[in-house]
Motif scaffolding. Structure first.
Motif, short mmCIF file in Angstrom:
data_model
loop_
_atom_site.label_atom_id
_atom_site.label_comp_id
_atom_site.label_asym_id
_atom_site.label_seq_id
_atom_site.Cartn_x
_atom_site.Cartn_y
_atom_site.Cartn_z
N ALA A 31 0.83 -1.21 0.00
CA ALA A 31 0.00 0.00 0.00
C ALA A 31 0.86 1.26 0.00
O ALA A 31 0.55 2.23 -0.70
CB ALA A 31 -0.94 -0.01 1.21
N LEU A 32 1.96 1.24 0.75
CA LEU A 32 2.86 2.40 0.78
C LEU A 32 3.55 2.60 -0.57
O LEU A 32 3.70 3.75 -1.03
CB LEU A 32 3.90 2.23 1.89
N VAL A 33 3.96 1.53 -1.20
CA VAL A 33 4.59 1.62 -2.53
C VAL A 33 3.61 2.22 -3.52
O VAL A 33 3.96 3.12 -4.30
CB VAL A 33 5.09 0.24 -3.00
N LEU A 34 2.37 1.75 -3.51
CA LEU A 34 1.36 2.27 -4.44
C LEU A 34 1.01 3.72 -4.13
O LEU A 34 0.80 4.52 -5.06
CB LEU A 34 0.11 1.40 -4.40
N ALA A 35 0.99 4.10 -2.85
CA ALA A 35 0.74 5.50 -2.49
C ALA A 35 1.87 6.39 -3.02
O ALA A 35 1.62 7.48 -3.55
CB ALA A 35 0.60 5.65 -0.98
N GLY A 36 3.09 5.92 -2.89
CA GLY A 36 4.23 6.66 -3.43
C GLY A 36 4.14 6.81 -4.94
O GLY A 36 4.43 7.87 -5.51
N ARG A 37 3.71 5.75 -5.61
CA ARG A 37 3.54 5.79 -7.07
C ARG A 37 2.49 6.82 -7.46
O ARG A 37 2.67 7.57 -8.42
CB ARG A 37 3.14 4.40 -7.56
N ARG A 38 1.37 6.85 -6.70
CA ARG A 38 0.33 7.85 -6.99
C ARG A 38 0.87 9.28 -6.85
O ARG A 38 0.56 10.14 -7.67
CB ARG A 38 -0.88 7.65 -6.09
N LEU A 39 1.68 9.50 -5.83
CA LEU A 39 2.28 10.83 -5.66
C LEU A 39 3.20 11.16 -6.82
O LEU A 39 3.17 12.28 -7.35
CB LEU A 39 3.05 10.90 -4.34
N LYS A 40 4.00 10.21 -7.24
CA LYS A 40 4.93 10.44 -8.36
C LYS A 40 4.18 10.71 -9.65
O LYS A 40 4.67 11.43 -10.53
CB LYS A 40 5.84 9.24 -8.55
N ASP A 41 3.00 10.14 -9.80
CA ASP A 41 2.21 10.31 -11.02
C ASP A 41 1.47 11.64 -11.08
O ASP A 41 0.94 12.00 -12.13
CB ASP A 41 1.20 9.16 -11.17
N MET A 42 1.43 12.36 -9.97
CA MET A 42 0.74 13.65 -9.96
C MET A 42 1.52 14.66 -10.81
O MET A 42 2.75 14.59 -10.90
CB MET A 42 0.60 14.17 -8.54
N GLU A 43 0.77 15.56 -11.39
CA GLU A 43 1.41 16.61 -12.19
C GLU A 43 2.39 17.42 -11.34
O GLU A 43 3.48 17.76 -11.78
CB GLU A 43 0.34 17.52 -12.79
N ALA A 44 1.97 17.71 -10.11
CA ALA A 44 2.85 18.40 -9.16
C ALA A 44 2.69 17.70 -7.81
O ALA A 44 1.57 17.55 -7.32
CB ALA A 44 2.46 19.87 -9.03
N VAL A 45 3.79 17.27 -7.24
CA VAL A 45 3.75 16.60 -5.94
C VAL A 45 3.34 17.64 -4.90
O VAL A 45 3.92 18.73 -4.85
CB VAL A 45 5.12 15.98 -5.60
N PRO A 46 2.34 17.35 -4.07
CA PRO A 46 1.88 18.32 -3.07
C PRO A 46 2.98 18.66 -2.07
O PRO A 46 3.82 17.82 -1.74
CB PRO A 46 0.73 17.60 -2.36
N CYS A 47 2.96 19.89 -1.59
CA CYS A 47 3.95 20.33 -0.61
C CYS A 47 3.87 19.52 0.68
O CYS A 47 4.87 19.34 1.36
CB CYS A 47 3.75 21.82 -0.29
N ASP A 48 2.68 19.03 0.99
CA ASP A 48 2.49 18.27 2.23
C ASP A 48 2.53 16.75 1.96
O ASP A 48 1.84 15.98 2.61
CB ASP A 48 1.19 18.66 2.90
N TYR A 49 3.36 16.33 1.01
CA TYR A 49 3.41 14.92 0.61
C TYR A 49 3.76 13.98 1.77
O TYR A 49 3.49 12.79 1.70
CB TYR A 49 4.37 14.69 -0.56
N THR A 50 4.33 14.51 2.84
CA THR A 50 4.65 13.65 3.99
C THR A 50 3.46 13.47 4.93
O THR A 50 3.52 12.66 5.84
CB THR A 50 5.83 14.22 4.80
N SER A 51 2.38 14.20 4.67
CA SER A 51 1.18 14.09 5.51
C SER A 51 0.59 12.68 5.40
O SER A 51 0.57 12.08 4.33
CB SER A 51 0.14 15.12 5.05
N ASP A 52 0.09 12.19 6.51
CA ASP A 52 -0.51 10.86 6.55
C ASP A 52 -1.63 10.69 5.52
O ASP A 52 -1.86 9.57 5.05
CB ASP A 52 -1.05 10.55 7.94
N LYS A 53 -2.30 11.78 5.19
CA LYS A 53 -3.43 11.66 4.26
C LYS A 53 -3.03 11.10 2.90
O LYS A 53 -3.84 10.50 2.20
CB LYS A 53 -4.14 13.01 4.08
N TRP A 54 -1.78 11.24 2.51
CA TRP A 54 -1.31 10.73 1.21
C TRP A 54 -0.85 9.26 1.31
O TRP A 54 -0.62 8.63 0.28
CB TRP A 54 -0.16 11.57 0.69
N TRP A 55 -0.71 8.74 2.50
CA TRP A 55 -0.11 7.41 2.69
C TRP A 55 -1.09 6.38 3.25
O TRP A 55 -0.69 5.34 3.73
CB TRP A 55 1.12 7.54 3.58
N GLN A 56 -2.36 6.68 3.17
CA GLN A 56 -3.39 5.75 3.69
C GLN A 56 -3.64 4.60 2.75
O GLN A 56 -3.55 4.59 1.63
CB GLN A 56 -4.69 6.50 3.97
#
Length: 102
Positions: A77-102
């Motif tokens: 799940a963490l690997v896929l969450a990281g992939r989703r972040l990488k696929d974003m047009e712009a990685v959010p500034c708060d990418y370390t927030s738990d909300k992105w890693w659920q």
């Protein structure tokens, strides 16, 4: 990571030890270890795993296998969450927030 109501460490060395224990548990189950048999690894001592707060949690072979499966699922799940972040047009500034890693 949480499992059966307890929190466990899941650093790389912890995951390695969990996988090792799961392999031994699977061998024990193949050899006939039953649910609720806490002496599946050593006949003179109940098998326990240490939680993040240093509590000893008894685990039969079936539970340690379920624990390893939960760890693998969380890692995936963490690997896929990281992939989703990488696929974003712009990685959010708060990418370390738990909300992105659920």
């Amino acid at each position: 990571m949480s499992f059966n109501g307890a929190h466990f460490q899941s650093r790389p060395i912890d995951r390695e030890r969990i996988i090792e224990a799961a392999q031994l548990a699977l061998m024990a189950m193949t050899g006939g270890a039953k649910s609720d048999d806490l002496r599946w690894m050593e006949p003179e001592q109940d098998f326990t795993w240490i939680t993040a707060d240093n509590t000893l949690m008894p685990m039969d072979a079936h539970t340690i296998l379920a624990f390893a499966t939960a760890v693998a699922a969380r890692t995936r799940a963490l690997v896929l969450a990281g992939r989703r972040l990488k696929d974003m047009e712009a990685v959010p500034c708060d990418y370390t927030s738990d909300k992105w890693w659920q």
